[in-house]
Design a protein around this motif. Sequence first.
Motif, mmCIF file in Angstrom:
data_model
loop_
_atom_site.group_PDB
_atom_site.id
_atom_site.type_symbol
_atom_site.label_atom_id
_atom_site.label_comp_id
_atom_site.label_asym_id
_atom_site.label_seq_id
_atom_site.Cartn_x
_atom_site.Cartn_y
_atom_site.Cartn_z
ATOM 1 N N SER A 57 -9.396 -13.949 -47.664
ATOM 2 C CA SER A 57 -9.867 -12.687 -48.167
ATOM 3 C C SER A 57 -8.999 -11.263 -47.415
ATOM 4 N N LEU A 58 -9.372 -10.317 -48.193
ATOM 5 C CA LEU A 58 -8.588 -8.988 -47.326
ATOM 6 C C LEU A 58 -9.079 -9.012 -45.898
ATOM 7 N N GLU A 59 -10.441 -9.404 -45.904
ATOM 8 C CA GLU A 59 -10.955 -9.017 -44.457
ATOM 9 C C GLU A 59 -10.528 -10.190 -43.466
ATOM 10 N N ASN A 60 -9.912 -11.474 -44.017
ATOM 11 C CA ASN A 60 -9.629 -12.422 -43.012
ATOM 12 C C ASN A 60 -8.328 -12.825 -43.463
ATOM 13 N N PRO A 61 -7.293 -12.020 -43.494
ATOM 14 C CA PRO A 61 -5.682 -12.215 -44.047
ATOM 15 C C PRO A 61 -5.008 -13.401 -43.649
ATOM 16 N N GLU A 62 -5.280 -13.856 -42.535
ATOM 17 C CA GLU A 62 -4.388 -14.979 -41.947
ATOM 18 C C GLU A 62 -4.324 -16.250 -42.901
ATOM 19 N N ILE A 63 -3.083 -16.852 -42.539
ATOM 20 C CA ILE A 63 -3.008 -18.133 -43.513
ATOM 21 C C ILE A 63 -3.953 -19.220 -43.159
ATOM 22 N N LEU A 64 -4.468 -19.866 -44.047
ATOM 23 C CA LEU A 64 -5.677 -20.996 -43.903
ATOM 24 C C LEU A 64 -5.031 -22.153 -44.138
ATOM 25 N N LEU A 65 -4.536 -22.902 -43.128
ATOM 26 C CA LEU A 65 -3.702 -24.166 -43.433
ATOM 27 C C LEU A 65 -4.757 -25.261 -43.750
ATOM 28 N N VAL A 66 -4.478 -26.292 -44.725
ATOM 29 C CA VAL A 66 -5.322 -27.222 -44.961
ATOM 30 C C VAL A 66 -4.664 -28.467 -44.345
ATOM 31 N N ASN A 67 -5.520 -29.101 -43.563
ATOM 32 C CA ASN A 67 -5.109 -30.264 -42.627
ATOM 33 C C ASN A 67 -5.992 -31.524 -43.230
ATOM 34 N N ASP A 68 -6.861 -31.602 -44.003
ATOM 35 C CA ASP A 68 -7.450 -32.772 -44.178
ATOM 36 C C ASP A 68 -7.489 -33.182 -45.724
ATOM 37 N N ALA A 69 -6.387 -33.539 -46.057
ATOM 38 C CA ALA A 69 -6.054 -33.952 -47.523
ATOM 39 C C ALA A 69 -5.234 -35.367 -47.599
ATOM 40 N N ASP A 70 -5.358 -35.808 -48.567
ATOM 41 C CA ASP A 70 -4.578 -37.129 -48.812
ATOM 42 C C ASP A 70 -3.283 -36.796 -49.621
ATOM 43 N N VAL A 71 -2.190 -36.883 -49.217
ATOM 44 C CA VAL A 71 -1.085 -36.245 -49.624
ATOM 45 C C VAL A 71 -0.136 -37.598 -50.006
ATOM 46 N N THR A 72 0.640 -37.600 -51.170
ATOM 47 C CA THR A 72 1.534 -38.798 -51.484
ATOM 48 C C THR A 72 2.844 -38.322 -52.491
ATOM 49 N N VAL A 73 3.707 -38.787 -52.382
ATOM 50 C CA VAL A 73 4.794 -38.395 -53.401
ATOM 51 C C VAL A 73 5.042 -39.957 -54.116
ATOM 52 N N THR A 74 5.007 -40.120 -55.378
ATOM 53 C CA THR A 74 5.197 -41.411 -55.937
ATOM 54 C C THR A 74 6.469 -41.038 -56.871
ATOM 55 N N GLY A 75 7.453 -42.071 -56.750
ATOM 56 C CA GLY A 75 8.438 -42.104 -57.729
ATOM 57 C C GLY A 75 8.444 -42.931 -59.116
ATOM 58 N N SER A 76 9.067 -42.514 -59.914
ATOM 59 C CA SER A 76 9.078 -43.349 -61.226
ATOM 60 C C SER A 76 9.582 -44.851 -61.011
ATOM 61 N N ASN A 77 10.267 -45.024 -60.074
ATOM 62 C CA ASN A 77 10.657 -46.619 -59.508
ATOM 63 C C ASN A 77 9.469 -47.190 -58.980
ATOM 64 N N GLY A 78 8.437 -46.693 -58.945
ATOM 65 C CA GLY A 78 7.468 -47.667 -58.116
ATOM 66 C C GLY A 78 7.233 -47.360 -56.766
ATOM 67 N N GLU A 79 7.997 -46.582 -56.070
ATOM 68 C CA GLU A 79 8.010 -46.346 -54.604
ATOM 69 C C GLU A 79 6.804 -45.053 -54.530
ATOM 70 N N SER A 80 6.115 -45.186 -53.416
ATOM 71 C CA SER A 80 5.136 -44.216 -52.840
ATOM 72 C C SER A 80 5.211 -43.983 -51.516
ATOM 73 N N PHE A 81 5.000 -42.657 -51.066
ATOM 74 C CA PHE A 81 5.505 -42.234 -49.778
ATOM 75 C C PHE A 81 4.105 -41.461 -49.270
ATOM 76 N N SER A 82 3.512 -41.810 -48.210
ATOM 77 C CA SER A 82 2.394 -41.127 -47.776
ATOM 78 C C SER A 82 2.610 -40.027 -46.762
ATOM 79 N N PHE A 83 1.651 -38.997 -46.604
ATOM 80 C CA PHE A 83 1.945 -37.815 -45.706
ATOM 81 C C PHE A 83 0.930 -38.034 -44.493
ATOM 82 N N TYR A 84 1.060 -37.474 -43.566
ATOM 83 C CA TYR A 84 0.002 -37.379 -42.266
ATOM 84 C C TYR A 84 0.196 -35.800 -42.033
ATOM 85 N N TRP A 85 -0.954 -35.085 -41.578
ATOM 86 C CA TRP A 85 -0.763 -33.790 -41.184
ATOM 87 C C TRP A 85 -0.580 -33.851 -39.586
#
Length: 402
Positions: A57-85
């Motif tokens: 918000s305008l009253e709280n302009p700092e960047i709000l990082l998201v640190n509790d998500a499940d993040v993966t990148v998947t390839g069409s070749n079947g590979e999958s890569f997991s990410f940690y915070w």
Amino acid sequence: MRNRIILIGLFALLLFQVGCTEPFEIETVDFESVLVVESTITDEFKPQIVKLSKTSSLENPEILLVNDADVTVTGSNGESFSFYWDSETGNFISQNSFSAQPGVSYTLNIITSDGKRYSSSAVTLPPSVGIDELYAERVVDATEEKDGVQILIDTEDPTGNAKYYRYAYEETYKIVAPYPSPYNSEIIDFDPISGTYQVILTPREPEEICYSTEFSTGINQTTTTELNENKVFRFPVRYLSKLDAKMQTRYSILVKQYVQSVEAYTFYKIIKELGSIESLLSQGQPGYVAGNMVSEENPDEKVLGFFEVSSMTSKRIYFNYDDFGLEKPPYFVDCDLLLLDYRDNTNLDNDPDEREIIYTYLTFYDYQVFSFAQGVLYTIAKPECTVCTSFSSNVRPDFWED
């Protein structure tokens, strides 16, 4: 106060066309807490990075990082890569190093802590194009008020498959402290009534040489679509004023060239026109820039940012200020030496109390002792001038060449 802050739109539709590409649309929207995604996966074999945050918000302009998500990148070749915070960087980092491969399409998938699912469109790796030349030239341009060194790049893709380029750099420069301190100082037995104390000096190896590295910010890209040849020629990557202290001793720059898709190029061009990548995080953003991330449950939910796959090549050069006939630039800060006498503890005739100055500067401003004589005379200076690790690192980079 209203719960929703209306963003003022400068325009509802921005017409921008590269070659035969379709324009991105920009809409005027109400402010709301929106997921922001920033990620470029490359063909470098390394831990890849995804950055997640939310608008504030305008009253709280700092960047709000998201640190509790499940993040993966998947390839069409079947590979999958997991990410940690990673708490140190504030980014999500892949558990294992990997590189984007030609002919494979990649998708970024995100599940937030409240169970919402987001995914990107499938993106593929553009062709890799090497940097032909990276070089520096003296430039004097009264019109643009430039007098210094311009770093330029030449690149050519004779196949015509690569037409969109983005550039970033890492600059590293050597620092030599003008007055390296041979002492660690400690004040003991201070008497606030009499103002007396002892200065204990213990020898140390002077911290004379340091190295600092800084990373480029903002968006710097170009395209060859409007040129007769598929060639990037004398494209300016970095400018250094002749007074820039980074050139005071020795300077190096590593330039990274990213080949982009037309979609990524167009997205970042619009962001730059709106005021740079930070506009993604700003409630003052004049409109909503559609990227390639969507909510799987609610297609109407707005998601900011772009998931990009890019090929990367790099090149490094070194130079000194005198390579261009320049005078030595001034140091990062003014480095006046102060010669002070412990015996002078009065303010007579408007003469400052030098004993008090010694105590104040050593105690509160971290000044360091450069030299000591006759048991009472101290020559002191700012920490930046005496101990380069006060603002830099004395670890020599593995790549460094003198």
